[in-house]
Design a protein around this motif. Structure first.
Motif, short mmCIF file in Angstrom:
data_model
loop_
_atom_site.label_atom_id
_atom_site.label_comp_id
_atom_site.label_asym_id
_atom_site.label_seq_id
_atom_site.Cartn_x
_atom_site.Cartn_y
_atom_site.Cartn_z
N LEU A 25 38.32 47.97 42.08
CA LEU A 25 39.23 47.55 43.14
C LEU A 25 39.83 48.78 43.83
O LEU A 25 40.02 49.82 43.20
CB LEU A 25 40.36 46.69 42.57
CG LEU A 25 39.97 45.32 42.01
CD1 LEU A 25 41.19 44.63 41.40
CD2 LEU A 25 39.37 44.45 43.09
N HIS A 59 39.48 43.80 36.64
CA HIS A 59 40.03 42.63 37.31
C HIS A 59 39.48 42.47 38.72
O HIS A 59 39.08 43.44 39.36
CB HIS A 59 41.55 42.72 37.35
CG HIS A 59 42.14 42.78 35.98
ND1 HIS A 59 43.45 43.00 35.74
CD2 HIS A 59 41.57 42.63 34.74
CE1 HIS A 59 43.69 42.99 34.44
NE2 HIS A 59 42.56 42.79 33.81
N GLY A 60 39.47 41.24 39.20
CA GLY A 60 39.03 40.95 40.56
C GLY A 60 37.58 40.52 40.63
O GLY A 60 36.80 40.75 39.73
N GLN A 61 37.25 39.86 41.73
CA GLN A 61 35.87 39.45 41.97
C GLN A 61 35.09 40.62 42.53
O GLN A 61 35.61 41.43 43.29
CB GLN A 61 35.83 38.31 42.97
CG GLN A 61 36.36 37.01 42.44
CD GLN A 61 36.23 35.91 43.49
OE1 GLN A 61 36.21 36.16 44.68
NE2 GLN A 61 36.18 34.68 43.02
N HIS A 62 33.82 40.67 42.15
CA HIS A 62 32.97 41.71 42.70
C HIS A 62 31.52 41.29 42.56
O HIS A 62 31.15 40.62 41.61
CB HIS A 62 33.18 43.05 41.97
CG HIS A 62 32.53 44.18 42.69
ND1 HIS A 62 31.27 44.63 42.36
CD2 HIS A 62 32.94 44.94 43.72
CE1 HIS A 62 30.96 45.63 43.18
NE2 HIS A 62 31.94 45.82 44.01
N GLY A 77 42.36 38.66 35.99
CA GLY A 77 43.41 39.66 35.99
C GLY A 77 44.74 39.12 35.51
O GLY A 77 44.83 38.02 34.96
N GLU A 81 49.15 40.51 39.43
CA GLU A 81 48.23 41.14 40.38
C GLU A 81 47.95 40.26 41.58
O GLU A 81 47.46 40.74 42.60
CB GLU A 81 46.92 41.51 39.68
CG GLU A 81 47.09 42.65 38.70
CD GLU A 81 45.80 42.97 37.98
OE1 GLU A 81 45.33 44.11 38.10
OE2 GLU A 81 45.26 42.08 37.30
N LEU A 83 45.62 38.11 42.49
CA LEU A 83 44.28 38.30 43.03
C LEU A 83 43.69 37.04 43.66
O LEU A 83 42.67 37.09 44.32
CB LEU A 83 43.34 38.81 41.93
CG LEU A 83 43.71 40.17 41.35
CD1 LEU A 83 42.79 40.53 40.18
CD2 LEU A 83 43.64 41.25 42.41
N GLN A 85 41.99 34.44 42.53
CA GLN A 85 40.60 34.23 42.16
C GLN A 85 40.23 32.74 42.23
O GLN A 85 41.05 31.88 42.02
CB GLN A 85 40.36 34.71 40.74
CG GLN A 85 40.69 36.17 40.52
CD GLN A 85 39.77 37.07 41.28
OE1 GLN A 85 40.10 37.54 42.35
NE2 GLN A 85 38.63 37.32 40.74
#
Length: 93
Positions: A25, A59-62, A77, A81, A83, A85
């Motif tokens: 991120l 953490h986070g989408q990728h 996460g 945060e 995020l 999601q």
């Protein structure tokens, strides 16, 4: 050797199989602590060429394509945060 080796459609690991800021991120880029969340698995990606490699811990989408393999992360996460999601569904064909 009479064993038949089949290439997997999916590989999974707790940490990311490539060492790269491309999977981090923005707010964590260039943080030396990132090295604890990745390993040098590119040789495995190219050797086994799975359709998907699913990993977590960061953490986070990728989503990133490496060779013929799509790396996917959808870790939610910490609540702080924020995020936002969503659950991601992957159809393997």
């Amino acid at each position: 050797n009479n064993a038949i080796i089949q290439k997997p459609d999916i590989m999974m690991s707790h940490i990311c199989p490539i060492i790269s800021d491309r999977v981090v991120l923005e707010q964590y880029k260039s943080n030396l602590g990132n090295t604890f969340y990745m390993f040098n698995g590119e040789e495995l990606i190219y050797e086994y060429s799975p359709k998907y490699w699913i990993y977590g811990h960061m953490h986070g989408q990728h989503k990133l394509q490496v060779g013929n393999t799509i790396l996917v992360r959808n870790a939610h996460g910490y609540p702080t945060e924020n995020l936002k999601q969503e659950i991601r569904t992957i159809i393997i064909s």
